[in-house]
Design a protein around this motif. Structure first.
Motif, PDB file in Angstrom:
ATOM      1  N   LEU A   9       2.536   1.846   9.065  1.00  0.00           N
ATOM      2  CA  LEU A   9       2.749   1.401   7.682  1.00  0.00           C
ATOM      3  C   LEU A   9       3.517   0.080   7.634  1.00  0.00           C
ATOM      4  O   LEU A   9       3.243  -0.769   6.791  1.00  0.00           O
ATOM      5  CB  LEU A   9       3.518   2.465   6.889  1.00  0.00           C
ATOM      6  N   ALA A  10       4.475  -0.096   8.529  1.00  0.00           N
ATOM      7  CA  ALA A  10       5.242  -1.340   8.565  1.00  0.00           C
ATOM      8  C   ALA A  10       4.342  -2.529   8.885  1.00  0.00           C
ATOM      9  O   ALA A  10       4.450  -3.588   8.273  1.00  0.00           O
ATOM     10  CB  ALA A  10       6.374  -1.228   9.579  1.00  0.00           C
ATOM     11  N   LYS A  11       3.432  -2.347   9.838  1.00  0.00           N
ATOM     12  CA  LYS A  11       2.492  -3.423  10.175  1.00  0.00           C
ATOM     13  C   LYS A  11       1.542  -3.701   9.014  1.00  0.00           C
ATOM     14  O   LYS A  11       1.219  -4.854   8.723  1.00  0.00           O
ATOM     15  CB  LYS A  11       1.706  -3.067  11.431  1.00  0.00           C
ATOM     16  N   LEU A  12       1.106  -2.638   8.353  1.00  0.00           N
ATOM     17  CA  LEU A  12       0.229  -2.790   7.193  1.00  0.00           C
ATOM     18  C   LEU A  12       0.950  -3.518   6.055  1.00  0.00           C
ATOM     19  O   LEU A  12       0.380  -4.409   5.419  1.00  0.00           O
ATOM     20  CB  LEU A  12      -0.245  -1.409   6.737  1.00  0.00           C
ATOM     21  N   ASN A  13       2.196  -3.153   5.808  1.00  0.00           N
ATOM     22  CA  ASN A  13       2.997  -3.814   4.777  1.00  0.00           C
ATOM     23  C   ASN A  13       3.137  -5.303   5.066  1.00  0.00           C
ATOM     24  O   ASN A  13       3.025  -6.137   4.168  1.00  0.00           O
ATOM     25  CB  ASN A  13       4.394  -3.197   4.679  1.00  0.00           C
ATOM     26  N   LYS A  14       3.403  -5.628   6.321  1.00  0.00           N
ATOM     27  CA  LYS A  14       3.591  -7.029   6.695  1.00  0.00           C
ATOM     28  C   LYS A  14       2.317  -7.843   6.465  1.00  0.00           C
ATOM     29  O   LYS A  14       2.377  -8.991   6.043  1.00  0.00           O
ATOM     30  CB  LYS A  14       4.024  -7.118   8.160  1.00  0.00           C
ATOM     31  N   ALA A  15       1.178  -7.213   6.702  1.00  0.00           N
ATOM     32  CA  ALA A  15      -0.092  -7.911   6.549  1.00  0.00           C
ATOM     33  C   ALA A  15      -0.512  -8.055   5.086  1.00  0.00           C
ATOM     34  O   ALA A  15      -1.107  -9.063   4.709  1.00  0.00           O
ATOM     35  CB  ALA A  15      -1.177  -7.185   7.322  1.00  0.00           C
ATOM     36  N   ILE A  16      -0.190  -7.068   4.261  1.00  0.00           N
ATOM     37  CA  ILE A  16      -0.720  -7.038   2.899  1.00  0.00           C
ATOM     38  C   ILE A  16       0.283  -7.467   1.829  1.00  0.00           C
ATOM     39  O   ILE A  16      -0.043  -8.264   0.955  1.00  0.00           O
ATOM     40  CB  ILE A  16      -1.251  -5.618   2.573  1.00  0.00           C
ATOM     41  N   LEU A  17       1.489  -6.931   1.910  1.00  0.00           N
ATOM     42  CA  LEU A  17       2.467  -7.159   0.838  1.00  0.00           C
ATOM     43  C   LEU A  17       3.202  -8.481   1.011  1.00  0.00           C
ATOM     44  O   LEU A  17       3.409  -8.943   2.125  1.00  0.00           O
ATOM     45  CB  LEU A  17       3.470  -6.004   0.800  1.00  0.00           C
ATOM     46  N   PRO A  18       3.622  -9.088  -0.107  1.00  0.00           N
ATOM     47  CA  PRO A  18       4.322 -10.378  -0.022  1.00  0.00           C
ATOM     48  C   PRO A  18       5.727 -10.213   0.543  1.00  0.00           C
ATOM     49  O   PRO A  18       6.349  -9.161   0.402  1.00  0.00           O
ATOM     50  CB  PRO A  18       4.379 -10.835  -1.480  1.00  0.00           C
ATOM     51  N   SER A  19       6.221 -11.274   1.170  1.00  0.00           N
ATOM     52  CA  SER A  19       7.581 -11.288   1.703  1.00  0.00           C
ATOM     53  C   SER A  19       8.483 -11.992   0.704  1.00  0.00           C
ATOM     54  O   SER A  19       8.428 -13.217   0.542  1.00  0.00           O
ATOM     55  CB  SER A  19       7.625 -12.011   3.047  1.00  0.00           C
ATOM     56  N   TYR A  20       9.311 -11.221   0.037  1.00  0.00           N
ATOM     57  CA  TYR A  20      10.177 -11.801  -0.990  1.00  0.00           C
ATOM     58  C   TYR A  20      11.377 -12.516  -0.388  1.00  0.00           C
ATOM     59  O   TYR A  20      11.953 -13.390  -1.029  1.00  0.00           O
ATOM     60  CB  TYR A  20      10.635 -10.725  -1.968  1.00  0.00           C
ATOM     61  N   LYS A  41       9.192  -1.389   1.078  1.00  0.00           N
ATOM     62  CA  LYS A  41       9.248  -2.037   2.380  1.00  0.00           C
ATOM     63  C   LYS A  41      10.539  -1.683   3.119  1.00  0.00           C
ATOM     64  O   LYS A  41      10.529  -1.465   4.331  1.00  0.00           O
ATOM     65  CB  LYS A  41       9.107  -3.551   2.231  1.00  0.00           C
ATOM     66  N   VAL A  42      11.641  -1.593   2.406  1.00  0.00           N
ATOM     67  CA  VAL A  42      12.912  -1.210   3.024  1.00  0.00           C
ATOM     68  C   VAL A  42      12.832   0.228   3.535  1.00  0.00           C
ATOM     69  O   VAL A  42      13.263   0.528   4.653  1.00  0.00           O
ATOM     70  CB  VAL A  42      14.082  -1.386   2.027  1.00  0.00           C
ATOM     71  N   TYR A  43      12.281   1.128   2.737  1.00  0.00           N
ATOM     72  CA  TYR A  43      12.136   2.537   3.117  1.00  0.00           C
ATOM     73  C   TYR A  43      11.285   2.688   4.377  1.00  0.00           C
ATOM     74  O   TYR A  43      11.661   3.387   5.310  1.00  0.00           O
ATOM     75  CB  TYR A  43      11.523   3.312   1.949  1.00  0.00           C
ATOM     76  N   VAL A  44      10.154   2.001   4.410  1.00  0.00           N
ATOM     77  CA  VAL A  44       9.257   2.109   5.561  1.00  0.00           C
ATOM     78  C   VAL A  44       9.917   1.503   6.804  1.00  0.00           C
ATOM     79  O   VAL A  44       9.870   2.093   7.884  1.00  0.00           O
ATOM     80  CB  VAL A  44       7.908   1.418   5.270  1.00  0.00           C
ATOM     81  N   THR A  45      10.555   0.360   6.649  1.00  0.00           N
ATOM     82  CA  THR A  45      11.206  -0.286   7.793  1.00  0.00           C
ATOM     83  C   THR A  45      12.326   0.587   8.344  1.00  0.00           C
ATOM     84  O   THR A  45      12.459   0.734   9.559  1.00  0.00           O
ATOM     85  CB  THR A  45      11.761  -1.669   7.382  1.00  0.00           C
ATOM     86  N   LYS A  46      13.120   1.164   7.458  1.00  0.00           N
ATOM     87  CA  LYS A  46      14.229   2.022   7.888  1.00  0.00           C
ATOM     88  C   LYS A  46      13.704   3.222   8.685  1.00  0.00           C
ATOM     89  O   LYS A  46      14.242   3.565   9.737  1.00  0.00           O
ATOM     90  CB  LYS A  46      15.012   2.521   6.683  1.00  0.00           C
ATOM     91  N   ASN A  47      12.643   3.829   8.232  1.00  0.00           N
ATOM     92  CA  ASN A  47      12.097   4.987   8.938  1.00  0.00           C
ATOM     93  C   ASN A  47      11.358   4.603  10.219  1.00  0.00           C
ATOM     94  O   ASN A  47      11.275   5.409  11.147  1.00  0.00           O
ATOM     95  CB  ASN A  47      11.180   5.780   8.009  1.00  0.00           C
ATOM     96  N   ALA A  48      10.814   3.408  10.276  1.00  0.00           N
ATOM     97  CA  ALA A  48      10.124   2.968  11.481  1.00  0.00           C
ATOM     98  C   ALA A  48      11.126   2.668  12.602  1.00  0.00           C
ATOM     99  O   ALA A  48      10.797   2.807  13.780  1.00  0.00           O
ATOM    100  CB  ALA A  48       9.284   1.733  11.189  1.00  0.00           C
TER     101      ALA A  48
END
Length: 50
Positions: A9-20, A41-48
């Motif tokens: 999910l973290a890799k998917l977020n990085k590819a799709i979602l904007p970086s604020y 994004k914070v939730y997914v990164t913390k769990n990854a």
């Protein structure tokens, strides 16, 4: 297994979602959608990383 899912999910977020952080978004002026994306994004990164 759970950690692998969050890493994917973290890799998917990085590819799709904007970086604020790269856009230097002021979180006090962010819309609700931007805050939701940021929180997700914070939730997914913390769990990854755990």
């Amino acid at each position: 297994m759970k950690k692998q899912a969050f890493k994917f999910l973290a890799k998917l977020n990085k590819a799709i979602l904007p970086s604020y952080t790269k856009q230097r978004l002021d979180l006090s002026k962010a819309t609700k959608l931007q805050m939701a994306i940021f929180g997700w994004k914070v939730y997914v990164t913390k769990n990854a990383l755990d």
